[in-house]
Design a protein around this motif. Structure first.
Motif, PDB file in Angstrom:
ATOM      1  N   ASP A  45      47.722  36.145  54.417  1.00  0.00           N
ATOM      2  CA  ASP A  45      48.389  35.432  53.011  1.00  0.00           C
ATOM      3  C   ASP A  45      47.294  34.573  51.990  1.00  0.00           C
ATOM      4  O   ASP A  45      46.359  34.298  52.096  1.00  0.00           O
ATOM      5  CB  ASP A  45      49.178  34.036  53.517  1.00  0.00           C
ATOM      6  N   ARG A  46      47.534  34.114  51.049  1.00  0.00           N
ATOM      7  CA  ARG A  46      47.193  33.494  49.394  1.00  0.00           C
ATOM      8  C   ARG A  46      47.273  32.276  50.175  1.00  0.00           C
ATOM      9  O   ARG A  46      48.589  32.021  50.857  1.00  0.00           O
ATOM     10  CB  ARG A  46      47.464  34.165  48.484  1.00  0.00           C
ATOM     11  N   PRO A  47      46.681  31.148  49.778  1.00  0.00           N
ATOM     12  CA  PRO A  47      47.002  30.308  49.320  1.00  0.00           C
ATOM     13  C   PRO A  47      48.413  29.416  48.566  1.00  0.00           C
ATOM     14  O   PRO A  47      48.730  30.558  47.384  1.00  0.00           O
ATOM     15  CB  PRO A  47      45.922  29.664  48.890  1.00  0.00           C
ATOM     16  N   ASN A  48      48.957  28.743  49.117  1.00  0.00           N
ATOM     17  CA  ASN A  48      49.896  28.186  47.949  1.00  0.00           C
ATOM     18  C   ASN A  48      49.481  28.260  45.961  1.00  0.00           C
ATOM     19  O   ASN A  48      48.377  27.184  45.699  1.00  0.00           O
ATOM     20  CB  ASN A  48      50.363  27.028  48.379  1.00  0.00           C
ATOM     21  N   ALA A  53      44.875  27.995  42.491  1.00  0.00           N
ATOM     22  CA  ALA A  53      44.850  29.547  41.365  1.00  0.00           C
ATOM     23  C   ALA A  53      43.474  29.617  41.358  1.00  0.00           C
ATOM     24  O   ALA A  53      42.114  28.407  41.870  1.00  0.00           O
ATOM     25  CB  ALA A  53      45.200  28.946  40.050  1.00  0.00           C
ATOM     26  N   LEU A  54      42.716  30.952  41.039  1.00  0.00           N
ATOM     27  CA  LEU A  54      41.178  31.341  41.234  1.00  0.00           C
ATOM     28  C   LEU A  54      41.033  31.087  39.786  1.00  0.00           C
ATOM     29  O   LEU A  54      41.425  30.447  38.935  1.00  0.00           O
ATOM     30  CB  LEU A  54      41.116  32.728  40.660  1.00  0.00           C
ATOM     31  N   ALA A  55      39.435  30.245  39.979  1.00  0.00           N
ATOM     32  CA  ALA A  55      39.303  29.187  39.015  1.00  0.00           C
ATOM     33  C   ALA A  55      39.052  29.759  37.431  1.00  0.00           C
ATOM     34  O   ALA A  55      39.348  29.237  36.447  1.00  0.00           O
ATOM     35  CB  ALA A  55      37.938  28.730  39.029  1.00  0.00           C
ATOM     36  N   ILE A  61      38.096  36.353  46.240  1.00  0.00           N
ATOM     37  CA  ILE A  61      38.166  36.248  47.865  1.00  0.00           C
ATOM     38  C   ILE A  61      38.776  34.977  48.292  1.00  0.00           C
ATOM     39  O   ILE A  61      38.344  34.045  47.767  1.00  0.00           O
ATOM     40  CB  ILE A  61      37.731  36.371  48.543  1.00  0.00           C
ATOM     41  N   ALA A  62      40.209  34.457  48.287  1.00  0.00           N
ATOM     42  CA  ALA A  62      40.671  33.745  48.889  1.00  0.00           C
ATOM     43  C   ALA A  62      41.992  33.631  49.783  1.00  0.00           C
ATOM     44  O   ALA A  62      43.572  33.720  49.212  1.00  0.00           O
ATOM     45  CB  ALA A  62      41.249  32.742  47.176  1.00  0.00           C
ATOM     46  N   VAL A  63      41.895  33.335  51.326  1.00  0.00           N
ATOM     47  CA  VAL A  63      43.270  34.205  52.359  1.00  0.00           C
ATOM     48  C   VAL A  63      43.124  33.188  53.014  1.00  0.00           C
ATOM     49  O   VAL A  63      42.243  32.152  53.595  1.00  0.00           O
ATOM     50  CB  VAL A  63      42.993  35.947  52.236  1.00  0.00           C
ATOM     51  N   ARG A  69      42.809  28.271  58.287  1.00  0.00           N
ATOM     52  CA  ARG A  69      41.900  27.959  57.158  1.00  0.00           C
ATOM     53  C   ARG A  69      41.870  28.337  56.312  1.00  0.00           C
ATOM     54  O   ARG A  69      42.557  29.468  56.181  1.00  0.00           O
ATOM     55  CB  ARG A  69      40.651  27.763  58.357  1.00  0.00           C
ATOM     56  N   LEU A  70      41.368  28.299  55.299  1.00  0.00           N
ATOM     57  CA  LEU A  70      41.137  28.731  54.152  1.00  0.00           C
ATOM     58  C   LEU A  70      39.436  30.087  53.940  1.00  0.00           C
ATOM     59  O   LEU A  70      38.491  28.620  54.199  1.00  0.00           O
ATOM     60  CB  LEU A  70      41.444  28.297  52.510  1.00  0.00           C
TER      61      LEU A  70
END
Length: 242
Positions: A45-48, A53-55, A61-63, A69-70
């Motif tokens: 899953d993606r973070p909330n 948000a991606l910078a 990659i952020a899952v 953990r992220l």
């Protein structure tokens, strides 16, 4: 059983002495949590998206790893700024760097850029990639101070005083892709002023009321009449730190 005993004692004492209501509230400062993310969710899953948000908006990659953990391989920032003049952000992170580890929990200005100012090194910040470490940044209108596992490592003097900030998770030292890291949790707390009455014995308290004792603010858990020896720091069944 302890709660019943406390209540019974309060009833008996209340019938023998004069009981007052909590009055005379004064301004006190407490720390309120304005962001808390333990990255719970299913693997992949993606973070909330309401929080992160991606910078730079690109694909990265952020899952979530499914174990709270992220897994992060690119810069990730908060979607909102923190306009509060004082605050503290903390994160528990695993990642490897020979220096510049404070960048793992970085800051951006309200436009998403690097804030202007000057840096002062306070101590070494090298970490290995074998363990999790606690990163923190404390901010004021004029400075940001980073710490690693409780040790101050960097102080940043801000050129623009009191400018709102965003947080960014990124092990890279300027490039888009990081070396990869795991984030266990992130919290942000800011101080706010509340009205709290001084704790007194033989006083009737209601749930939700705020009381101050030895410069610490507590919230009443249950309705009761306080007795000598029932100070908030001694009876957690009746009081919780605010």
């Amino acid at each position: 059983m302890r709660g019943r005993a406390l209540f019974a004692a309060a009833v008996m004492i209340a019938g023998a002495v004069a009981v007052t209501s909590a009055t005379g509230a004064e301004a006190a400062t407490v720390n309120r949590t304005v962001l808390s993310d333990g990255f719970s969710g299913d693997r992949g899953d993606r973070p909330n998206g309401d929080v992160w948000a991606l910078a730079d908006g690109r694909r990265g990659i952020a899952v979530l790893d499914g174990d709270g953990r992220l897994a992060l391989g690119s810069a990730l920032r908060t979607t909102k700024t923190f306009p509060q003049q004082y605050g503290r952000a903390e994160a528990r992170i695993q990642g490897r760097r020979t220096d510049g580890a404070w960048r793992a929990l970085g800051v951006l200005d309200a436009r998403g850029g690097v804030p202007a100012g000057s840096l002062e090194t306070l101590g070494p910040d090298r970490v290995d990639g074998d363990d999790f470490h606690t990163y923190a940044v404390d901010w004021t209108p004029t400075t940001l101070t980073w710490s690693l596992d409780g040790r101050a490592v960097l102080r940043f003097t801000r050129a623009a005083k009191g400018e709102p900030l965003m947080l960014v998770l990124n092990m890279a030292s300027g490039g888009y892709y990081s070396n990869g890291m795991l984030v266990d949790w992130v919290t942000v707390r800011t101080p706010v002023q509340v009205d709290a009455a001084k704790w007194k014995a033989y006083t009737a308290y209601k749930p939700g009321q705020l009381v101050e004792y030895k410069k610490v603010v507590y919230q009443v858990r249950e309705a009761h009449t306080s007795l000598p020896g029932w100070q908030p720091d001694l009876v957690p069944a009746l009081f919780a730190k605010a």
